[in-house]
Structure formats: structure tokens, C-alpha cells
Design a protein around this motif. Sequence first.
Motif, PDB file in Angstrom:
ATOM      1  N   ARG A 150      15.229  28.141   3.184  1.00 38.14           N
ATOM      2  CA  ARG A 150      15.602  26.846   2.598  1.00 38.14           C
ATOM      3  C   ARG A 150      17.088  26.772   2.242  1.00 38.14           C
ATOM      4  N   ASN A 157      19.538  24.278   5.039  1.00 32.37           N
ATOM      5  CA  ASN A 157      18.090  24.396   4.935  1.00 32.37           C
ATOM      6  C   ASN A 157      17.510  24.262   6.346  1.00 32.37           C
ATOM      7  N   THR A 159      14.247  24.265   7.102  1.00 32.46           N
ATOM      8  CA  THR A 159      12.852  23.801   7.088  1.00 32.46           C
ATOM      9  C   THR A 159      12.746  22.283   7.143  1.00 32.46           C
ATOM     10  N   ASP A 160      13.900  21.587   7.089  1.00 33.13           N
ATOM     11  CA  ASP A 160      13.839  20.126   7.165  1.00 33.13           C
ATOM     12  C   ASP A 160      14.206  19.681   8.580  1.00 33.13           C
ATOM     13  N   GLU A 302       6.102  24.520   6.686  1.00 28.83           N
ATOM     14  CA  GLU A 302       6.412  25.464   5.615  1.00 28.83           C
ATOM     15  C   GLU A 302       6.548  26.855   6.209  1.00 28.83           C
TER      16      GLU A 302
END
Length: 307
Positions: A150, A157, A159-160, A302
Amino acid sequence: MTTGWSLYVIFLVVLNIVGCAWLLWWTSKRRGDEARNDSETTGHVWDGDLTEYNKPLPRWWIILFWLTIVYSVGYLVWYPGMGNFAGTSGWTSAKEHDADKAEADARLAEAFGRFDGMPIDEVAGHEEAVAFGARLFQNHCAQCHGSDARGARGFPNLTDGDWLWGGTPDQVLASIVDGRQAAMPALGAAIGGDVGVTEVAAYVQSLSGIKADPALAEAGKAKYAGVCAACHGVDGKGNPILGAPNLTDNIWLYGSDFASISEGIRNGRNGMMPAHGPIIGETRSRLVGAYVWTLSHGKDAEPPDAP
């Protein structure tokens, strides 16, 4: 190693070997009456009747010591240990490392060779490859992006869905293999000093819906168009070719507060993603890319628990 240090090391090694040999010879030698006097003591007595005798070591024990010295001499002839002398075997730690690495690479190539050249979004469909990529990520990438991927201030980050350099499979792989070098020049002087920085910072905040002084934002709009739009675009949506971020969303690499934005405009920013292709190779870079791909494209988006 210089010649002087090499001679110093050789001197110490020879001195220790010769010293051990002399000490062994001297302490094990019997002379005259001492050799026949089995009752000689050291003078140490404990508990009134426990006396320490001064007797030579058993012959088999002395032989073992001599064999140890002979072995050490042979070892120093065969392996490097005498300064710059390379040893007759030609062994080096670098060769040992290269041989071990070649063996490990061969095993990995056998296990993951089928992923050579495969797009990372396809590799992401193989559970084994993603699990291996996760371990590689922890070893090589977590130091900057965090164990959960993250990121942190100055580290994206993963994970986005926001990608500074583009989020296609090829673009993500290129970032891993070749690295990235981002540079935001210091623009404080170019836009009018502190006043200009304040106005442009207010305008940049307004682009993403952050409450800002309307008058300052309006004044900063013209300065933005004249200087900043070259990289970030007239509409502020950025340019993945240059790694220029989108200024209209709510994702900020260095923070969205006024002070952080002003600092970036005034002093510039420099971000560097090192090239990992020379470190882990192209195929393993694809495995890492597949793991990263699953973080923002998986069912739950995730990251799994760190191995």
C-alpha cells in the motif's frame, strides 16, 4: 589487497603455524630427570588431597595435534589464505557464488520457464506463479512499497487503480524490469516566487475538489496553464508517458495538504524506481508483475498475507 597487506597476512599466518608447532614440541619434550620423574607436580592442590601432576600429553594426542598442523598447511596450499596467494585449486568465493546461483537459476528456469514471455495478466491466472511472485515482492519490493503493497509518502500504492506510468500489463512489467525515473522540477522562481506558489497550489487543490480560496485558485489557473500544463495537461489529468500524476483525483503521492503541494511546486520532487531486471531477471519480474496485477485486479483487490 596491496602487496604490503598481503605480506602482513602471510607473516601472521606463518608466525601462528610455526608458533603452534614450537609450543607443541616444547611442551611435549622430556628432558633428563624430568622425563623419569612421574611424580612431578605443578604445586596446585585442592581439597587437601587433589594434586595436579605435571605429565606430558599422551603420544596419540600429540600426533593428532601434529596432524592438525599438517592439515592446516595443506589447506593453505590448496585454498587461498596466504595474502594474495590464490591457492593451487583456483577456488574463490565469487566462483562458488556464481556456481550456486547458476544451479538455483537452472532449477527456477525449470519450474517457471513456461512463463517466459507470457503477459503478466495471464501469469496472474496461475496460483503457483502468483505465490512465488509474492515472495519475490517481499524480498525486493516491500522495503519501499510496504509488505501490504500500500506504499507510503513518496512510494505508490500498488493495490489501487492509479498508475503514474500506466497500468497495462506491458507498462507494469516495464516499470519492474527497466525502472522509472520521475522528476518534478523546482518551479518556485518560474511562477513568481512564494505568491505564485500559493496561487498555483490553491488551483491544484481546486482541481480535485479540495476547498480552496477562489481568488487564489483563479489567479493560479493562468500560471498553471503557462508552466504546469506542459506535463500535467491543460485539464490536470496527467501524462503516463512522463509519469506526471493526475491532479484531479483524490490520490496524492506526497500528500494533498496545502503545505505538501506548495513544497512540491517550490522545490520539485524526484522519485526513482530501480530497474529490477538485472537483479531478478525477466521471468521473475513477470512473476512479481503478476502478483502486483492481482492486488488491483483480483476478486477482492486485497494483497494476501505476506509469506
